[in-house]
Design an enzyme around this catalytic site. Structure first.
Site, PDB file in Angstrom:
ATOM      1  N   ASP A  26     -36.925 -83.739 -29.989  1.00  8.15           N
ATOM      2  CA  ASP A  26     -36.753 -82.620 -29.172  1.00  8.15           C
ATOM      3  C   ASP A  26     -36.563 -82.944 -27.809  1.00  8.15           C
ATOM      4  OD1 ASP A  26     -36.933 -79.775 -28.429  1.00  8.15           O
ATOM      5  OD2 ASP A  26     -39.214 -80.385 -27.792  1.00  8.15           O
ATOM      6  N   ASP A 218     -43.007 -81.038 -29.251  1.00 11.29           N
ATOM      7  CA  ASP A 218     -43.996 -80.502 -28.757  1.00 11.29           C
ATOM      8  C   ASP A 218     -44.513 -79.241 -29.101  1.00 11.29           C
ATOM      9  OD1 ASP A 218     -41.825 -79.107 -27.473  1.00 11.29           O
ATOM     10  OD2 ASP A 218     -42.615 -79.398 -25.657  1.00 11.29           O
ATOM     11  N   ASP A 222     -40.351 -75.678 -31.720  1.00 13.94           N
ATOM     12  CA  ASP A 222     -39.898 -76.566 -32.852  1.00 13.94           C
ATOM     13  C   ASP A 222     -40.786 -76.835 -33.959  1.00 13.94           C
ATOM     14  OD1 ASP A 222     -41.692 -78.024 -31.568  1.00 13.94           O
ATOM     15  OD2 ASP A 222     -40.067 -79.207 -30.387  1.00 13.94           O
TER      16      ASP A 222
HETATM   17  P1  ADP Z   1     -35.493 -77.360 -25.931  1.00 21.92           P
HETATM   18  O1  ADP Z   1     -34.661 -77.311 -27.346  1.00 21.92           O
HETATM   19  O2  ADP Z   1     -34.724 -78.136 -25.177  1.00 21.92           O
HETATM   20  O3  ADP Z   1     -36.888 -77.362 -26.144  1.00 21.92           O
HETATM   21  P2  ADP Z   1     -35.285 -74.188 -25.937  1.00 21.92           P
HETATM   22  O4  ADP Z   1     -35.104 -74.148 -27.291  1.00 21.92           O
HETATM   23  O5  ADP Z   1     -36.787 -73.999 -25.476  1.00 21.92           O
HETATM   24  O6  ADP Z   1     -34.964 -75.759 -25.415  1.00 21.92           O
HETATM   25  O7  ADP Z   1     -34.467 -73.448 -25.045  1.00 21.92           O
HETATM   26  C1  ADP Z   1     -33.041 -73.692 -24.974  1.00 21.92           C
HETATM   27  C2  ADP Z   1     -32.347 -73.081 -23.739  1.00 21.92           C
HETATM   28  O8  ADP Z   1     -32.678 -71.751 -23.707  1.00 21.92           O
HETATM   29  C3  ADP Z   1     -32.882 -73.682 -22.470  1.00 21.92           C
HETATM   30  O9  ADP Z   1     -32.251 -74.957 -22.316  1.00 21.92           O
HETATM   31  C4  ADP Z   1     -32.478 -72.618 -21.421  1.00 21.92           C
HETATM   32  O10 ADP Z   1     -31.113 -72.832 -21.164  1.00 21.92           O
HETATM   33  C5  ADP Z   1     -32.555 -71.349 -22.419  1.00 21.92           C
HETATM   34  N1  ADP Z   1     -34.251 -71.066 -22.181  1.00 21.92           N
HETATM   35  C6  ADP Z   1     -35.363 -70.952 -22.799  1.00 21.92           C
HETATM   36  N2  ADP Z   1     -36.048 -70.126 -22.143  1.00 21.92           N
HETATM   37  C7  ADP Z   1     -36.011 -69.930 -21.234  1.00 21.92           C
HETATM   38  C8  ADP Z   1     -36.494 -69.107 -20.103  1.00 21.92           C
HETATM   39  N3  ADP Z   1     -37.743 -68.825 -20.094  1.00 21.92           N
HETATM   40  N4  ADP Z   1     -35.837 -68.966 -18.904  1.00 21.92           N
HETATM   41  C9  ADP Z   1     -34.352 -69.146 -18.904  1.00 21.92           C
HETATM   42  N5  ADP Z   1     -33.729 -69.977 -19.989  1.00 21.92           N
HETATM   43  C10 ADP Z   1     -34.491 -70.314 -20.927  1.00 21.92           C
HETATM   44 MG    MG Z   2     -38.803 -77.749 -26.762  1.00 18.30          MG
END
Ligand code: ADP
Ligand code: MG
Length: 324
Positions: A26, A218, A222
């Site tokens: 991740d 983490d 995921d």
């Molecule tokens: P990762 O797979 O990198 O852990 P996430 O699945 O948590 O990322 O989130 C994917 C995308 O969604 C982020 O890169 C961001 O663009 C957007 N995103 C998620 N949560 C937020 C938030 N609280 N505010 C703004 N954008 C968000």
């Molecule tokens: Mg993450």
């Protein structure tokens, strides 16, 4: 294992670790530090103020960074909603405010201004996550939120490669941002813009190709992917979700523990085999002698004891196992 800072849930987890041929990482909070920081704001002060207000209820590192970037308490927000893998929405000053990805803007029917799109493209190329802020049908700004790659991430990736394991990056973030981070740690296989549920499907897809998949995460978005993987590895600083869904928990702050887990499992396998060989060897030697009536019971007893001693002694060598 405990001395290496690795907590293993059971023998089965070690069996799986031995067979792993691809490790999927991740991005946010796993390959990168869980703390993110705002590095750029494009748009007026109101865009950041409302974004921070909307993010006040968010537990995501992006949300926390945006709240921290505002040096005043944000205005109150109501009807807060976290949209996993997309962003957040909330009502501020009677207006619906959307904060998140380009996809979220499209789904919410917000028109993104060309200057905001250009700023977002530029940020993504620098491995910075671009977060759009919009209300009343139009984008109002773009906030650049940066993660820092963990110090040992590139070494951990190189080490897995040296063990003959493929490495991939799986993230909900934008393709360009993901590729820029992957380049920094030496990963070529990137699967980006994956929604939380689809992370699990992506792991299942690799399994359907016959791969033995370890997922390192983490627990933020995921958990299902960790549970789906043949081997789920949760980082110690991660969430309870991650720990519950995983087979191995890493209590050490560095990613090098992933390679250690694989090496430890391979080493244990080798020792078990040697133990079987020893035990078998003693019996093969002693049984014909005993059958011929030539074996003194005292000697037979001693041979039995010796066989156990060599098994234990051999196993104790695991304490010094997994040298780098
Ligand atoms: P990762 O797979 O990198 O852990 P996430 O699945 O948590 O990322 O989130 C994917 C995308 O969604 C982020 O890169 C961001 O663009 C957007 N995103 C998620 N949560 C937020 C938030 N609280 N505010 C703004 N954008 C968000
Ligand atoms: Mg993450």
């Amino acid at each position: 294992g405990a001395r290496l800072g690795i907590l293993v849930k059971g023998v089965e987890a070690l069996e799986q670790a031995r067979a792993v041929d691809v490790v999927v990482f991740d991005k946010t909070g796993t390959l990168t530090e869980a703390r993110m920081a705002v590095t750029r704001v494009v748009g007026d002060a109101e865009a950041l103020r409302r974004a921070a207000a909307a993010e006040a209820g968010s537990e995501h590192p992006i949300g926390r960074a945006i709240v921290e970037a505002l040096d005043a308490p944000p205005p109150p927000a109501t009807a807060f909603e976290a949209l996993a893998g997309h962003g957040v929405r909330a009502t501020i000053d009677g207006t619906d405010v959307w904060v998140g990805t380009a996809k979220l803007m499209a789904e919410a029917g917000m028109v993104v201004a060309a200057r905001h799109q250009d700023a977002a493209d530029e940020l993504a190329g620098q491995a910075i996550t671009a977060v759009f802020v919009a209300w009343d049908g139009h984008s109002r700004g773009v906030i650049g939120v940066a993660d820092t790659v963990k110090p040992g991430a590139a070494d951990a990736v190189a080490e897995l490669r040296a063990l003959g394991i493929d490495v991939a990056l799986l993230t909900g973030d934008h393709h360009a941002t993901a590729r820029a981070v992957a380049a920094q740690v030496g990963i070529d296989t990137v699967v980006a813009e994956v929604l939380p549920d689809a992370k699990q499907q992506e792991v299942a897809r690799l399994q359907a190709e016959g791969r033995r998949v370890a997922m390192v995460g983490d627990g933020v978005n995921d958990g299902p992917a960790l549970a789906q993987a043949d081997l789920g590895i949760a980082l110690g600083a991660g969430t309870d979700v991650a720990r519950a869904a995983s087979d191995i928990t890493i209590l050490r702050p560095d990613l090098g523990a992933v390679g250690d887990a694989v090496r430890l499992s391979r080493r244990i396998e080798q020792v078990i085999r040697q133990n079987l060989a020893w035990a078998f060897g003693y019996n093969v030697l002693a049984i014909p002698v005993a059958a011929a009536g030539l074996l003194d019971p005292a000697i037979a007893g001693a041979a039995m004891a010796l066989s156990s001693v060599s098994v234990v002694a051999n196993s104790l060598r695991l304490n010094r196992a997994v040298p780098r």
